[in-house]
Motif scaffolding. Structure first.
Motif, PDB file in Angstrom:
ATOM      1  N   GLY A 234     -31.053 -14.551  -8.581  1.00 30.24           N
ATOM      2  CA  GLY A 234     -30.597 -15.495  -9.733  1.00 30.24           C
ATOM      3  C   GLY A 234     -31.034 -15.252 -10.980  1.00 30.24           C
ATOM      4  O   GLY A 234     -30.335 -15.325 -12.006  1.00 30.24           O
ATOM      5  N   PHE A 235     -32.474 -15.159 -11.055  1.00 28.88           N
ATOM      6  CA  PHE A 235     -33.077 -15.211 -12.439  1.00 28.88           C
ATOM      7  C   PHE A 235     -32.392 -13.604 -13.087  1.00 28.88           C
ATOM      8  O   PHE A 235     -32.115 -13.462 -14.327  1.00 28.88           O
ATOM      9  CB  PHE A 235     -34.424 -14.634 -12.369  1.00 28.88           C
ATOM     10  CG  PHE A 235     -35.289 -15.827 -12.019  1.00 28.88           C
ATOM     11  CD1 PHE A 235     -34.562 -17.458 -12.120  1.00 28.88           C
ATOM     12  CD2 PHE A 235     -36.345 -15.948 -11.633  1.00 28.88           C
ATOM     13  CE1 PHE A 235     -35.254 -18.436 -12.099  1.00 28.88           C
ATOM     14  CE2 PHE A 235     -37.307 -17.423 -11.377  1.00 28.88           C
ATOM     15  CZ  PHE A 235     -36.558 -18.496 -11.513  1.00 28.88           C
ATOM     16  N   GLY A 236     -32.232 -12.616 -12.108  1.00 33.60           N
ATOM     17  CA  GLY A 236     -31.873 -11.623 -12.602  1.00 33.60           C
ATOM     18  C   GLY A 236     -30.340 -11.415 -13.158  1.00 33.60           C
ATOM     19  O   GLY A 236     -29.976 -10.962 -14.303  1.00 33.60           O
ATOM     20  N   ALA A 237     -29.406 -12.127 -12.430  1.00 22.35           N
ATOM     21  CA  ALA A 237     -27.935 -12.433 -12.845  1.00 22.35           C
ATOM     22  C   ALA A 237     -27.894 -13.282 -14.243  1.00 22.35           C
ATOM     23  O   ALA A 237     -27.334 -12.936 -15.103  1.00 22.35           O
ATOM     24  CB  ALA A 237     -27.345 -13.139 -11.958  1.00 22.35           C
ATOM     25  N   LEU A 238     -28.749 -14.515 -14.123  1.00 24.94           N
ATOM     26  CA  LEU A 238     -28.864 -15.177 -15.363  1.00 24.94           C
ATOM     27  C   LEU A 238     -29.363 -14.360 -16.518  1.00 24.94           C
ATOM     28  O   LEU A 238     -29.046 -14.628 -17.700  1.00 24.94           O
ATOM     29  CB  LEU A 238     -29.864 -16.524 -15.137  1.00 24.94           C
ATOM     30  CG  LEU A 238     -28.941 -17.318 -14.312  1.00 24.94           C
ATOM     31  CD1 LEU A 238     -30.069 -18.336 -13.657  1.00 24.94           C
ATOM     32  CD2 LEU A 238     -27.946 -18.070 -15.019  1.00 24.94           C
ATOM     33  N   GLY A 239     -30.225 -13.459 -16.192  1.00 20.97           N
ATOM     34  CA  GLY A 239     -31.006 -12.855 -17.493  1.00 20.97           C
ATOM     35  C   GLY A 239     -30.029 -11.824 -18.080  1.00 20.97           C
ATOM     36  O   GLY A 239     -30.510 -11.536 -19.322  1.00 20.97           O
ATOM     37  N   SER A 240     -28.932 -11.599 -17.616  1.00 19.23           N
ATOM     38  CA  SER A 240     -28.084 -10.499 -18.290  1.00 19.23           C
ATOM     39  C   SER A 240     -27.508 -11.198 -19.598  1.00 19.23           C
ATOM     40  O   SER A 240     -26.975 -10.643 -20.222  1.00 19.23           O
ATOM     41  CB  SER A 240     -26.743 -10.155 -17.328  1.00 19.23           C
ATOM     42  OG  SER A 240     -26.238 -11.178 -16.775  1.00 19.23           O
ATOM     43  N   ARG A 241     -27.652 -12.482 -19.532  1.00 16.81           N
ATOM     44  CA  ARG A 241     -27.042 -13.335 -20.423  1.00 16.81           C
ATOM     45  C   ARG A 241     -28.279 -13.970 -21.471  1.00 16.81           C
ATOM     46  O   ARG A 241     -27.828 -14.071 -22.678  1.00 16.81           O
ATOM     47  CB  ARG A 241     -26.056 -14.414 -20.167  1.00 16.81           C
ATOM     48  CG  ARG A 241     -24.662 -13.870 -19.544  1.00 16.81           C
ATOM     49  CD  ARG A 241     -23.770 -14.900 -18.949  1.00 16.81           C
ATOM     50  NE  ARG A 241     -22.751 -14.398 -18.551  1.00 16.81           N
ATOM     51  CZ  ARG A 241     -21.519 -13.838 -19.242  1.00 16.81           C
ATOM     52  NH1 ARG A 241     -21.546 -13.790 -20.599  1.00 16.81           N
ATOM     53  NH2 ARG A 241     -20.492 -13.505 -18.751  1.00 16.81           N
ATOM     54  N   ASN A 242     -29.227 -13.947 -20.872  1.00 19.88           N
ATOM     55  CA  ASN A 242     -30.265 -14.905 -21.745  1.00 19.88           C
ATOM     56  C   ASN A 242     -31.622 -14.388 -20.924  1.00 19.88           C
ATOM     57  O   ASN A 242     -31.912 -14.611 -20.012  1.00 19.88           O
ATOM     58  CB  ASN A 242     -30.383 -16.555 -21.440  1.00 19.88           C
ATOM     59  CG  ASN A 242     -31.290 -17.184 -22.257  1.00 19.88           C
ATOM     60  OD1 ASN A 242     -32.394 -16.407 -22.733  1.00 19.88           O
ATOM     61  ND2 ASN A 242     -31.458 -18.205 -22.270  1.00 19.88           N
ATOM     62  N   ALA A 243     -32.231 -13.445 -21.779  1.00 19.69           N
ATOM     63  CA  ALA A 243     -33.578 -12.831 -21.385  1.00 19.69           C
ATOM     64  C   ALA A 243     -34.502 -13.622 -20.817  1.00 19.69           C
ATOM     65  O   ALA A 243     -35.483 -13.135 -20.226  1.00 19.69           O
ATOM     66  CB  ALA A 243     -33.946 -11.717 -22.357  1.00 19.69           C
ATOM     67  N   GLN A 244     -34.461 -14.897 -21.229  1.00 16.93           N
ATOM     68  CA  GLN A 244     -35.735 -16.021 -21.103  1.00 16.93           C
ATOM     69  C   GLN A 244     -35.761 -16.168 -19.558  1.00 16.93           C
ATOM     70  O   GLN A 244     -36.964 -16.391 -18.876  1.00 16.93           O
ATOM     71  CB  GLN A 244     -35.241 -17.347 -21.643  1.00 16.93           C
ATOM     72  CG  GLN A 244     -36.340 -18.251 -21.344  1.00 16.93           C
ATOM     73  CD  GLN A 244     -37.795 -17.897 -21.992  1.00 16.93           C
ATOM     74  OE1 GLN A 244     -37.885 -17.049 -22.861  1.00 16.93           O
ATOM     75  NE2 GLN A 244     -38.784 -18.415 -21.421  1.00 16.93           N
ATOM     76  N   TRP A 245     -34.468 -15.942 -18.934  1.00 18.68           N
ATOM     77  CA  TRP A 245     -34.680 -16.002 -17.409  1.00 18.68           C
ATOM     78  C   TRP A 245     -35.462 -14.748 -16.454  1.00 18.68           C
ATOM     79  O   TRP A 245     -36.121 -15.059 -15.379  1.00 18.68           O
ATOM     80  CB  TRP A 245     -33.245 -15.794 -16.891  1.00 18.68           C
ATOM     81  CG  TRP A 245     -32.373 -17.443 -17.094  1.00 18.68           C
ATOM     82  CD1 TRP A 245     -31.605 -17.328 -18.249  1.00 18.68           C
ATOM     83  CD2 TRP A 245     -32.706 -18.502 -16.309  1.00 18.68           C
ATOM     84  NE1 TRP A 245     -31.330 -18.781 -17.846  1.00 18.68           N
ATOM     85  CE2 TRP A 245     -31.945 -19.480 -16.882  1.00 18.68           C
ATOM     86  CE3 TRP A 245     -33.681 -18.959 -15.270  1.00 18.68           C
ATOM     87  CZ2 TRP A 245     -31.581 -20.678 -16.383  1.00 18.68           C
ATOM     88  CZ3 TRP A 245     -33.210 -20.313 -14.633  1.00 18.68           C
ATOM     89  CH2 TRP A 245     -32.469 -21.451 -15.353  1.00 18.68           C
ATOM     90  N   LEU A 246     -35.695 -13.853 -17.423  1.00 23.93           N
ATOM     91  CA  LEU A 246     -36.497 -12.828 -16.695  1.00 23.93           C
ATOM     92  C   LEU A 246     -37.930 -12.262 -17.469  1.00 23.93           C
ATOM     93  O   LEU A 246     -38.602 -11.636 -17.160  1.00 23.93           O
ATOM     94  CB  LEU A 246     -35.838 -11.312 -17.123  1.00 23.93           C
ATOM     95  CG  LEU A 246     -34.452 -10.963 -16.622  1.00 23.93           C
ATOM     96  CD1 LEU A 246     -33.709  -9.895 -17.079  1.00 23.93           C
ATOM     97  CD2 LEU A 246     -34.543 -11.185 -15.227  1.00 23.93           C
ATOM     98  N   SER A 247     -38.454 -13.643 -18.020  1.00 24.38           N
ATOM     99  CA  SER A 247     -39.609 -13.886 -18.531  1.00 24.38           C
ATOM    100  C   SER A 247     -40.504 -13.941 -17.526  1.00 24.38           C
ATOM    101  O   SER A 247     -40.444 -14.649 -16.548  1.00 24.38           O
ATOM    102  CB  SER A 247     -39.605 -14.718 -19.606  1.00 24.38           C
ATOM    103  OG  SER A 247     -39.599 -16.249 -18.955  1.00 24.38           O
ATOM    104  N   GLN A 248     -42.029 -13.666 -17.850  1.00 25.36           N
ATOM    105  CA  GLN A 248     -43.056 -13.714 -17.075  1.00 25.36           C
ATOM    106  C   GLN A 248     -43.380 -15.371 -16.713  1.00 25.36           C
ATOM    107  O   GLN A 248     -43.549 -15.703 -15.661  1.00 25.36           O
ATOM    108  CB  GLN A 248     -44.360 -13.253 -17.516  1.00 25.36           C
ATOM    109  CG  GLN A 248     -45.454 -13.291 -16.739  1.00 25.36           C
ATOM    110  CD  GLN A 248     -46.906 -12.941 -17.258  1.00 25.36           C
ATOM    111  OE1 GLN A 248     -46.892 -12.976 -18.586  1.00 25.36           O
ATOM    112  NE2 GLN A 248     -47.775 -12.407 -16.678  1.00 25.36           N
ATOM    113  N   SER A 249     -43.072 -16.136 -17.904  1.00 28.17           N
ATOM    114  CA  SER A 249     -43.387 -17.718 -17.671  1.00 28.17           C
ATOM    115  C   SER A 249     -42.350 -18.320 -16.792  1.00 28.17           C
ATOM    116  O   SER A 249     -42.662 -19.166 -15.956  1.00 28.17           O
ATOM    117  CB  SER A 249     -43.181 -18.145 -19.038  1.00 28.17           C
ATOM    118  OG  SER A 249     -42.067 -18.170 -19.823  1.00 28.17           O
TER     119      SER A 249
END
Length: 241
Positions: free
Chosen positions: A176-191
């Motif tokens: 899910g983070f991967g899918a959301l990260g395609s539009r908002n890179a914050q979802w793929l952040s370490q934090s």
């Protein structure tokens, strides 16, 4: 074979490898950006800077090119999981659960920076027919389940937690983070992932193991800001979670 002919042959082979790799990467970029159904072979060849004839020399069809993207993405996923397991054996502390935490961080770094890995997961979640064994999400889920089953055998998993249930939660979150990260890179952040683990680990781990676990992973990103003072980057406890 004369040395000059060998040199010409090697140059041709190297050029063919570069062309094939450029087509795979261009297809991955366009599949992730526009979706599989919309992208045409001519668009891919234009993006790669090669002729349609060169594309068809390497790939007879769009399905064949898609299979090559899947295989390249699968190789990247295998490298991430193999390196995660190897680091876990070398470090020891935290056992399989720490290996899982570390590897999910590595996966999200890959999804953030590697368009081929991203496309592989995107294709797994799309209506595109997936060849047997090519579904990256299923491969990832199988690996996560095996690691959590190992944690249960070693007594690291809380007794009322089923490995399969825990795997569903971890896979749903990371994919899910991967899918959301395609539009908002914050979802793929370490934090973002660190906060997920800080929330989940107290439910998964036994008390002795929980004290050893680091939700932020044991490998820091070189570009990450200094966060040594944050509780999320220390071994966590049920009280601090």
């Amino acid at each position: 074979m004369p040395s000059q002919q060998r040199s010409v042959l090697m140059a041709q082979q190297e050029r063919a490898v570069r062309t094939r790799n450029a087509l795979i990467e261009s297809a991955a970029e366009l599949f992730s950006k526009d979706g599989f159904d919309v992208v045409s072979l001519s668009t891919i060849s234009t993006r790669a800077g090669v002729s349609n004839g060169a594309l068809h020399f390497h790939f007879a069809s769009k399905a064949a090119l898609t299979a090559a993207v899947w295989e390249a993405a699968a190789q990247r996923l295998r490298q991430i999981t193999h390196e995660g397991a190897a680091r876990g054996q070398a470090a020891g502390s935290g056992g399989p659960l720490q290996v899982l935490v570390d590897t999910t961080h590595a996966l999200l770094r890959g999804l953030r920076h590697d368009v081929i890995l991203r496309a592989g997961f995107d294709l797994s979640e799309s209506p595109v027919p997936v060849a047997p064994g090519a579904d990256l999400r299923r491969r990832w889920q199988a690996w996560v389940e095996s690691l959590l089953a190992q944690a249960a055998r070693e007594g690291a998993l809380a007794r009322d937690v089923a490995p399969q249930d825990a795997a569903h939660a971890v896979v749903a979150a990371t994919v899910g983070f991967g899918a959301l990260g395609s539009r908002n890179a914050q979802w793929l952040s370490q934090s973002m992932l660190t906060r997920f683990w800080a929330l989940l680990l107290p439910r998964l781990a036994t008390e002795p193991i929980l004290k050893e676990l680091v939700a932020s992973g044991r490998r820091r990103e070189a570009t990450a800001p200094p966060e040594a003072a944050s509780p999320l980057h220390r071994p966590i406890s049920r009280q601090s979670a």
